[in-house]
Design a protein around this motif. Structure first.
Motif, PDB file in Angstrom:
ATOM      1  N   ARG A  22       0.816  -1.209   0.000  1.00 44.80           N
ATOM      2  CA  ARG A  22       0.000   0.000   0.000  1.00 44.80           C
ATOM      3  C   ARG A  22       0.852   1.263   0.000  1.00 44.80           C
ATOM      4  O   ARG A  22       0.666   2.158  -0.828  1.00 44.80           O
ATOM      5  CB  ARG A  22      -0.927  -0.017   1.211  1.00 44.80           C
ATOM      6  N   THR A  23       1.781   1.363   0.939  1.00 48.37           N
ATOM      7  CA  THR A  23       2.554   2.603   1.074  1.00 48.37           C
ATOM      8  C   THR A  23       3.522   2.789  -0.085  1.00 48.37           C
ATOM      9  O   THR A  23       3.758   3.922  -0.514  1.00 48.37           O
ATOM     10  CB  THR A  23       3.285   2.663   2.430  1.00 48.37           C
ATOM     11  N   LEU A  70      -2.446   1.684  12.451  1.00 42.95           N
ATOM     12  CA  LEU A  70      -1.157   1.526  11.784  1.00 42.95           C
ATOM     13  C   LEU A  70      -0.966   2.696  10.825  1.00 42.95           C
ATOM     14  O   LEU A  70      -1.761   2.891   9.901  1.00 42.95           O
ATOM     15  CB  LEU A  70      -1.106   0.191  11.030  1.00 42.95           C
ATOM     16  N   ALA A  71       0.058   3.496  11.081  1.00 43.06           N
ATOM     17  CA  ALA A  71       0.285   4.717  10.314  1.00 43.06           C
ATOM     18  C   ALA A  71       1.566   4.673   9.497  1.00 43.06           C
ATOM     19  O   ALA A  71       1.698   5.396   8.505  1.00 43.06           O
ATOM     20  CB  ALA A  71       0.332   5.913  11.261  1.00 43.06           C
ATOM     21  N   GLU A 101      -2.835   9.091   4.580  1.00 38.43           N
ATOM     22  CA  GLU A 101      -3.729   9.845   5.462  1.00 38.43           C
ATOM     23  C   GLU A 101      -3.051  10.338   6.734  1.00 38.43           C
ATOM     24  O   GLU A 101      -3.597  11.160   7.457  1.00 38.43           O
ATOM     25  CB  GLU A 101      -4.991   9.028   5.799  1.00 38.43           C
ATOM     26  N   PHE A 102      -1.830   9.854   7.002  1.00 35.42           N
ATOM     27  CA  PHE A 102      -1.091  10.290   8.190  1.00 35.42           C
ATOM     28  C   PHE A 102       0.067  11.228   7.844  1.00 35.42           C
ATOM     29  O   PHE A 102       0.785  11.672   8.737  1.00 35.42           O
ATOM     30  CB  PHE A 102      -0.563   9.073   8.958  1.00 35.42           C
ATOM     31  N   GLN A 103       0.258  11.514   6.567  1.00 33.29           N
ATOM     32  CA  GLN A 103       1.355  12.401   6.185  1.00 33.29           C
ATOM     33  C   GLN A 103       1.051  13.830   6.604  1.00 33.29           C
ATOM     34  O   GLN A 103      -0.093  14.228   6.720  1.00 33.29           O
ATOM     35  CB  GLN A 103       1.635  12.274   4.692  1.00 33.29           C
ATOM     36  N   GLY A 104       2.120  14.578   6.863  1.00 30.68           N
ATOM     37  CA  GLY A 104       1.974  15.971   7.269  1.00 30.68           C
ATOM     38  C   GLY A 104       1.687  16.143   8.748  1.00 30.68           C
ATOM     39  O   GLY A 104       1.378  17.240   9.192  1.00 30.68           O
TER      40      GLY A 104
END
Length: 171
Positions: A22-23, A70-71, A101-104
């Protein structure tokens, strides 16, 4: 935000594989051909390959959780497990990914700090990593976190040879 880490174990193999797919896709799908992406993903994140990496005492995987979700994750290599350099005084950051969705939210820096803490605990002199020369966002992130370019090496994405910048952070 409540941040926790958990070292990956063999029972995490499918979660690790799915999150890696995914990432990696989120990061590189728009910059590479679909055939090269498919070939790389199938090779790099093959269950048997990941199982061997998890069993290798010179490689460490950590999941990062943000508020229980899980990020991101981190893969570190020592000595013979390193993809290049192979200096006993170093630890390689082979993989460092945060889900879109966890970036930034500062979680990339949290992962870098985890790597620094482990390297210092193991009495290493520096961290190093390879980053694709066309990944400007990542290069800027590493520079902001004290990494400097020290060379290059080849990275194969399917049948395409790409150039990774080798970056180092002295501890």
């Amino acid at each position: 935000m409540n941040i926790t880490f958990r070292q990956c174990v063999s029972d995490d193999i499918y979660t690790l594989q799915n999150f890696s797919y995914r990432t990696f896709n989120e990061t590189y799908i728009n910059m590479n051909t679909s055939s090269n992406m498919k070939a790389y993903l199938e090779e790099a994140f093959d269950v048997n390959k990941l199982r061997g990496e998890l069993a290798d005492s010179n490689s460490l995987f950590y999941f990062l959780y943000a508020d229980g979700e899980l990020a991101g994750y981190l893969k570190l290599n020592e000595s013979a497990a390193q993809t290049d350099i192979n200096d006993l005084q170093s630890i390689e950051i082979e993989r460092i990914y945060i889900a879109n969705e966890f970036q930034g939210k500062g979680l990339g820096g949290v992962l870098i700090n985890k790597a620094i803490d482990i390297a210092k605990m193991r009495k290493k002199s520096y961290l190093w990593l390879g980053v694709w020369e066309k990944n400007d966002k990542a290069i800027l992130f590493y520079k902001k976190n004290g990494f400097e370019e020290i060379g290059t090496h080849s990275f194969f994405m399917g049948d395409e040879e790409q150039t990774d910048l080798i970056m180092r952070k002295i501890l």
